[in-house]
Design a protein around this motif. Structure first.
Motif, short mmCIF file in Angstrom:
data_model
loop_
_atom_site.label_atom_id
_atom_site.label_comp_id
_atom_site.label_asym_id
_atom_site.label_seq_id
_atom_site.Cartn_x
_atom_site.Cartn_y
_atom_site.Cartn_z
N UNK A 76 8.34 -16.34 -19.67
CA UNK A 76 9.36 -16.67 -18.68
C UNK A 76 10.50 -15.65 -18.72
N UNK A 77 10.94 -15.29 -19.91
CA UNK A 77 11.98 -14.27 -20.00
C UNK A 77 11.48 -12.93 -19.48
N UNK A 78 10.19 -12.67 -19.68
CA UNK A 78 9.61 -11.41 -19.24
C UNK A 78 9.69 -11.20 -17.74
N UNK A 79 9.66 -12.29 -16.97
CA UNK A 79 9.69 -12.15 -15.52
C UNK A 79 11.09 -12.36 -14.95
N UNK A 80 12.09 -12.55 -15.83
CA UNK A 80 13.46 -12.84 -15.39
C UNK A 80 14.42 -11.69 -15.74
N UNK A 81 13.98 -10.47 -15.54
CA UNK A 81 14.76 -9.30 -15.97
C UNK A 81 15.44 -8.57 -14.82
N UNK A 82 15.44 -9.16 -13.63
CA UNK A 82 16.13 -8.54 -12.50
C UNK A 82 17.11 -9.54 -11.90
N UNK A 83 18.09 -9.03 -11.17
CA UNK A 83 19.06 -9.92 -10.52
C UNK A 83 18.37 -10.86 -9.54
N UNK A 84 17.40 -10.32 -8.81
CA UNK A 84 16.70 -11.14 -7.82
C UNK A 84 15.92 -12.26 -8.49
N UNK A 85 15.27 -11.95 -9.61
CA UNK A 85 14.49 -12.96 -10.32
C UNK A 85 15.40 -14.05 -10.89
#
Length: 363
Positions: A76-85
């Motif tokens: 979950x953290x891996x896919x939450x690394x951008x402002x948009x995400x």
């Protein structure tokens, strides 16, 4: 008007509820995980089939393997690394909670976990707030009232607690409710981050501390007596200081008495506690005894994705296990609202104008 004496799952979903302990990175929709992995280039998912992935998260969290449990957050953290995400995840969390009848929520996360691709800590906080604001707007458009705020966590095994506490104070008028520390309790006592808690107190800031989940009374004692915690994240192990004799007489130890007398809120997460071994089952969960003894008990989800739960499903499980009725559900809910990191007049407004009228319609 509800005529059944036992709350049904649909009635519980419609009831106004308050959520104090919910991890943003533990509540993603499985479809969102898959879509964000594709859009951000994250290739570590065990499967890209949405249904299979949802099952995988639940089974990994239920596996009894700490490695597998921690792996779920790596994804979950891996896919939450951008402002948009971050904004998307926050907006969807608010929408999902509103759909579940939650009227006030504090969404916690550790900003330091989302800077791997170059985001600043400030950028993380602003992106999450953009998402929360958007989620509140979407919910309002559907006639759902919800107010959500951020709770910034520091990872207790790292050395950034003071830095995160400073951010919590800097953004407290811009959507941040307070501060917390999370991560492994054993070997990382709350006092390792004492400077952060002293900073929060010196700046009249609110904070809770993860304590009394995996570890025991020593963690709770330090969190309260050395660090000054206003609330206890989980805190379920306070039951270790409650003795029940063979004839049913209950005696509270000094620490348990202090916690109850001072009305220190316990952010209890039943399903998560069963997954991590803090309780053998919902029916055997200490929440039954703690509620009976009138500790300031609140009911929470912890990680909705990993536990496959919602706040209404947590209440439904407690209704099944302990026979709770509407008066009990309302008591838990008012406990939570009284304990929110929100101004007194705002808490009172939600209690008197949202929660009590909502339950009056249900009882």
């Amino acid at each position: 008007m509800v005529t059944t004496s036992v709350p049904t799952r649909e009635e519980l979903r419609r009831a106004p509820k308050v959520l104090l302990h919910d991890h943003l990175d533990g509540g993603l929709r499985p479809r969102t995980v898959v879509e964000l992995a594709e859009s951000t280039g994250y290739d570590g998912l065990p499967t890209t089939d949405v249904d299979e992935l949802g099952r995988w998260f639940l089974e990994a969290a239920d596996s009894g393997s700490l490695e597998k449990y921690l792996e779920t957050f790596a994804h979950t953290c891996g896919v939450m690394q951008t402002e948009e995400a971050l904004a998307r995840v926050a907006a969807e969390a608010v929408e999902d909670l509103a759909d579940d009848g939650v009227v006030y929520a504090e969404l916690r996360y550790a900003p330091e976990l989302f800077v791997a691709r170059g985001l600043s800590l400030d950028g993380v906080i602003r992106a999450v707030q953009d998402g929360i604001t958007d989620g509140e707007r979407r919910a309002a458009a559907r006639g759902q009232r919800i107010q959500a705020r951020q709770l910034l966590c520091a990872m207790r095994q790292h050395a950034r607690a003071l830095e995160i506490a400073e951010l919590a104070v800097r953004y407290r008028d811009a959507g941040v409710a307070g501060f917390d520390i999370a991560g492994p309790e054993a070997g990382y006592p709350p006092t390792r981050n004492l400077d952060a808690f002293e900073y929060m107190r010196g700046n009249n800031g609110h904070f809770t501390i993860h304590a009394g989940e995996a570890f025991g009374l020593a963690s709770i004692w330090e969190a309260i007596q050395h660090c000054g915690a206003e609330r206890l994240g989980h805190g379920v192990r306070i039951v270790d200081d409650v003795k029940t004799s063979a004839d049913g007489e209950v005696q509270l130890g000094r620490l348990a008495s202090y916690v109850r007398d001072r009305r220190i809120p316990l952010e209890i997460c039943p399903s998560s506690n069963v997954q991590t071994g803090a309780a053998a089952s919902i029916a055997e969960h200490p929440i039954g005894l703690l509620a009976k003894l009138r500790f300031r008990v609140t009911v929470n989800t912890d990680n909705r994705l990993m536990s496959g739960c919602s706040l209404s499903s947590e209440f439904a499980a407690l209704v099944d296990a302990f026979g709770y009725g509407w008066a009990d559900i309302q008591w838990f809910t008012i406990n939570a609202m009284k304990s929110a990191f929100l101004d007194f007049d705002q808490r009172l407004d939600v209690i008197n104008n949202v929660i009590k009228p909502g339950y009056a319609e249900l009882v």
